[in-house]
Design an enzyme around this catalytic site. Sequence first.
Site, PDB file in Angstrom:
ATOM      1  N   CYS A  56       0.839  -1.213   0.000  1.00 39.90           N
ATOM      2  CA  CYS A  56       0.000   0.000   0.000  1.00 39.90           C
ATOM      3  C   CYS A  56       0.875   1.265   0.000  1.00 39.90           C
ATOM      4  CB  CYS A  56      -0.906  -0.018   1.218  1.00 39.90           C
ATOM      5  SG  CYS A  56      -1.579   1.588   1.623  1.00 39.90           S
ATOM      6  N   CYS A 113       0.824   3.290   3.215  1.00 42.16           N
ATOM      7  CA  CYS A 113       1.621   2.705   4.304  1.00 42.16           C
ATOM      8  C   CYS A 113       3.100   2.997   4.059  1.00 42.16           C
ATOM      9  CB  CYS A 113       1.398   1.200   4.382  1.00 42.16           C
ATOM     10  SG  CYS A 113      -0.313   0.734   4.657  1.00 42.16           S
TER      11      CYS A 113
END
Length: 458
Positions: free
Chosen positions: A378, A381
């Site tokens: 992600c 993230c």
Amino acid sequence: MALAVTSSSTAISGTSFSRLGSSIDPKAPQIRSLRLSDRTHVAASSVVHMSQRRSSLKRSESVVPRAATISASPEVEEKVAVEDFGQLAKELNNASPLEIMDKALEKFGNDIAIAFSGAEDVALIEYARLTGRPFRVFSLDTGRLNPETYRFFDAVEKHYGIRIEYMFPDAVEVQGLVRSKGLFSFYEDGHQECCRVRKVRPLRRALKGLRAWITGQRKDQSPGTRSEIPVVQVDPVFEGMDGGIGSLVKWNPVANVDGGDVWNFLRTMDVPVNSLHAQGYVSIGCEPCTRAVLPGQHEREGRWWWEDAKAKECGLHKGNIKENVNGDSGDNHGKSPVVEDIFESKNLVTLSRAGIENLMKLENRKEPWIVVLYAPWCPFCQAMEESYVELAEKLAGKGVKVAKFRADGDQKEFAKKELQLGSFPTILLFPKSASKPIKYPSEKRDVDALTSFVNLLR
Ligand code: SF4
């Protein structure tokens, strides 16, 4: 399919580009009807085959008074040019907004327009003016803007001697939405549906009358979703007048400029600004979905504040959401691809499913825990990795455990049901004396913001 505005049309319809000027000044000249069949069909990937048509419009034919000097040839000249906008973006990456604006206006003449939101992107209009070239400006009137924004539109028109080409939502669609769901449905089921009706579809109609548009998107506006904006690109979402993928070019002249510099520029040039800015508003949209932010809060925290960060694009610029290695924007369809793990630090505890379940069961913990629910693929993230690792270092030995739990793939349903996972990353604080974790509510994920959160609630 005809170009949006015909010489007799002043109405707004599914395919028309509104011309406010025509209702204000009946003598104002109108843009003539042009037919798509006049143009060479466009296909594109990163290299775009553009039908470079020299507009037959003279500037004096535009409804935009200042734009009445477009220096296009009176003849329609068809020629197919091949333009690599990826390469052009690289070449212009260090160019000033003024240079980029000049290049955009030079290349597209009357077939390009500035998308003006009624906020600090008035800077785009100022840059356009400074080029000395004629330009067009359009804006989306959603019907839900603040009164201050309408007054600001008027001030901008007067200051620059222009008419903004307003686009309105389809009345039947708005009526359907409001009658079935009420005036504030977006607070209950998200802003996407209302934005689709009031913003995205009107924008789509506007863009179908253009070959290029100019936006005020900046990388620093939303670190999660706008960090990859090039200064020029083939529009990844919308179509232009030639139709099909690659028929529209999107220019982002201030992509690399930070908000502070935009404001310095506006002050220096003594440009009119929306009075909402003086009340603490930074990013300005519709009245029910915009609020002032506190000093230090990120500007996007003032928009759709009741939703997760990842959902905070109204659909106008979705194509710029940074994609992960697998080409999706974060959900990854439940798969757990093999990618290098992130948040690697000796100060970070890696929690297993059993570990986090135990943590949830404890009523009284020896120490508070902060846990990030993440997926290594992600981009959001990845963007917070550095600050989270730094947080772990900072809190090492200070009585707070810093941990991570990989919550994609098989763990995703569990995390959604039991751990308030909405989108990645979700950050939870398990205080010492409360069993239920507290979800970190902000997009600001720097060390100071996270430390304050821990210290206030531990
Ligand atoms: Fe509707 Fe809010 Fe979107 Fe405006 S910003 S179109 S009011 S959901």
